[in-house]
Design an enzyme around this catalytic site. Structure first.
Site, mmCIF file in Angstrom:
data_model
loop_
_atom_site.group_PDB
_atom_site.id
_atom_site.type_symbol
_atom_site.label_atom_id
_atom_site.label_comp_id
_atom_site.label_asym_id
_atom_site.label_seq_id
_atom_site.Cartn_x
_atom_site.Cartn_y
_atom_site.Cartn_z
ATOM 1 N N TYR A 1 0.817 -1.207 0.000
ATOM 2 C CA TYR A 1 0.000 0.000 0.000
ATOM 3 C C TYR A 1 0.858 1.268 0.000
ATOM 4 O O TYR A 1 0.442 2.301 -0.514
ATOM 5 C CB TYR A 1 -0.881 0.052 1.251
ATOM 6 C CG TYR A 1 -2.164 -0.712 1.161
ATOM 7 C CD1 TYR A 1 -2.178 -2.090 1.011
ATOM 8 C CD2 TYR A 1 -3.381 -0.050 1.242
ATOM 9 C CE1 TYR A 1 -3.358 -2.793 0.944
ATOM 10 C CE2 TYR A 1 -4.569 -0.746 1.176
ATOM 11 C CZ TYR A 1 -4.557 -2.114 1.033
ATOM 12 O OH TYR A 1 -5.735 -2.801 0.970
ATOM 13 N N ASP B 1 -6.576 -7.131 4.364
ATOM 14 C CA ASP B 1 -7.702 -6.445 3.720
ATOM 15 C C ASP B 1 -8.610 -7.471 3.045
ATOM 16 O O ASP B 1 -9.825 -7.497 3.244
ATOM 17 C CB ASP B 1 -7.162 -5.442 2.691
ATOM 18 C CG ASP B 1 -8.267 -4.718 1.952
ATOM 19 O OD1 ASP B 1 -9.226 -4.291 2.612
ATOM 20 O OD2 ASP B 1 -8.181 -4.603 0.709
HETATM 21 C C1 IPM Z 1 -10.382 -0.921 4.027
HETATM 22 C C2 IPM Z 1 -10.405 -0.374 2.617
HETATM 23 C C3 IPM Z 1 -9.174 0.462 2.372
HETATM 24 C C4 IPM Z 1 -7.954 -0.464 2.457
HETATM 25 C C5 IPM Z 1 -9.120 1.261 1.049
HETATM 26 C C6 IPM Z 1 -10.352 2.051 0.824
HETATM 27 C C7 IPM Z 1 -7.917 2.140 1.011
HETATM 28 O O1 IPM Z 1 -10.551 -1.393 1.680
HETATM 29 O O2 IPM Z 1 -10.328 -0.133 4.963
HETATM 30 O O3 IPM Z 1 -10.460 -2.145 4.195
HETATM 31 O O4 IPM Z 1 -7.663 -1.167 1.490
HETATM 32 O O5 IPM Z 1 -7.328 -0.457 3.517
HETATM 33 MN MN MN Z 2 -11.000 -3.323 2.564
#
Ligand code: IPM
Ligand code: MN
Ligand code: NAD
Length: 361
Positions: free
Chosen positions: A141, A243
């Site tokens: 990320y 995630d």
């Molecule tokens: C989550 C979301 C986020 C992530 C996105 C929107 C950046 O999917 O909070 O799970 O991937 O962390």
């Molecule tokens: Mn998510």
């Protein structure tokens, strides 16, 4: 107690579900004689529209001052042009990183009343109680990204320190639960996963010899999580695997609209949000499930304000509403669903005659 709570409604269903959770927190404050002050700021697409940036300075400064942050969701089709320079999601990543919230707790405990909403056979769900600890401020990320006409890259990087601190947090939680920790990686392919596995093995051996450690590759984990979810207790994993696995795990509970989360770091102040997104397909219709965000507010009471009884009362009130069949459309058979406001009112009502408080009085 006094507490300053920053509310970041965000986009899509975010404003509806945060309003629900704030009304629950307000009721908790009245009932227990606390003084909660709420401040609201912009994040995500709403912030881009108003200021050109998804995390305005005013929002970040308010978050740094607050005792806790409650967030709805960010994103939506309006801001999803693949060539856009700024995106709502960048605001969420930036606030997690700026506040140092490296450990994201995502509990998954199917409620008996919603077993029917899950696509998994009910007998596999009985007794399931999983806590996924997702690393939140590292990995793919946050690595450098490149884009040219004919290729693109996302760098995945983890440092020893980043792995150590989240593993320690997960192991301490596992010690206080069943004494078992499952670490999920892709060590058969990824160098970052081999580092993850080495560091995890060492930390557990040196500091948590009483906690049983098992390593699991992420692809088979995705399968085991649905086939034998009862066998897992605390699961620790890197940012992207966490995630994906938690959206999958939401199907054990029956809906994405039921899963809360707490993002924690070195300070007591944390950020609390449902694991779901802005749900553009149902936004503006008043039908979003508010329970995930209300349960996130319970985690806020527990982890940032130290109000364990109050947290349990909120959790009990949601559980009672589910027992009584107060289901939004994501959980209910057609024709029997209630809207966001009715579901929230049901929680407020049950909070009023909470059995947890009676036990305490
Ligand atoms: C989550 C979301 C986020 C992530 C996105 C929107 C950046 O999917 O909070 O799970 O991937 O962390
Ligand atoms: Mn998510
Ligand atoms: P999503 O989580 O928004 O929705 C997935 C599905 O679940 C949809 O059918 C939606 O209607 C349903 N759903 C989600 N929450 C619900 C609730 N509370 N009640 C009832 N149904 C619910 O995922 P998506 O559609 O892939 O993403 C939409 C946008 O949300 C994207 O822009 C994405 O980046 C963003 N997003 C934000 C966050 C966040 O802010 N933490 C998390 C995930 C996705």
């Amino acid at each position: 107690m006094n507490a300053n709570i920053l509310v970041l409604p965000g986009d899509g269903i975010g404003p509806d579900v945060t309003a629900a959770a704030v009304s629950v927190l307000q009721r908790v404050a009245e009932r227990y004689g606390h003084d909660f002050r709420f401040e609201t700021q912009l994040i995500g697409g709403a912030a881009i529209d108003a200021t050109g940036t998804p995390l305005p300075d005013a929002t970040l400064h308010a978050a740094q001052r607050a005792d806790a942050v409650l967030l709805g969701a960010v994103g939506g089709p309006k801001w999803s042009d693949p060539n856009a320079k700024v995106r709502p999601e960048q605001g969420l990543l930036a606030i997690r990183r700026a506040l140092g919230l490296f450990s994201n707790l995502r509990p998954v405990k199917p409620h008996p009343a919603t077993l029917g909403a899950s696509p998994i056979k009910p007998h596999l769900l009985q007794g399931v109680d999983v806590l996924v600890v997702r690393e939140l401020t590292g990995g793919i990320y946050f690595g450098d990204k490149t884009r040219s006409e004919d290729d693109a890259t996302d760098l995945c990087r983890y440092s020893v320190t980043e792995v150590e601190r989240v593993v320690r947090h997960a192991a301490a939680l596992a010690r206080a639960r069943s004494g078992k920790l499952t670490s999920v990686d892709k060590a058969n392919v990824l160098e970052t996963s081999r580092l993850w596995r080495d560091v995890t093995t060492r930390v557990m051996h040196d500091e948590f010899p009483d906690v049983r450690l098992e390593h699991q590759l992420v692809d088979s984990m995705a399968m085991h999580l649905l086939a034998r979810p009862r066998d897992y207790d605390v699961i620790v994993t890197e940012n992207m695997f966490g995630d994906i696995l938690t959206d999958e795990a939401s199907m054990l509970a029956g809906s994405l609209g039921l899963l809360p989360s707490a993002s924690l770091g070195a300070r007591k102040a944390g950020l609390y949000e449902p694991i779901h997104g802005s749900a553009p397909d149902i936004a503006g219709r008043g039908i979003a499930n508010p329970y995930a965000t209300i349960l996130s507010a319970a985690l806020l009471l527990r982890h940032s304000l130290g109000l364990e009884t109050e947290a349990r009362c909120v959790e009990q009130a949601v559980s009672d509403a589910l027992d009584d069949g107060v289901f939004t459309a994501d959980l209910a058979p057609a024709g029997t669903a209630v809207g966001t406001q009715t579901a929230t009112a049901a929680v407020l009502e049950r909070l009023q005659d909470c059995r947890v408080c009676e036990l305490r009085d």
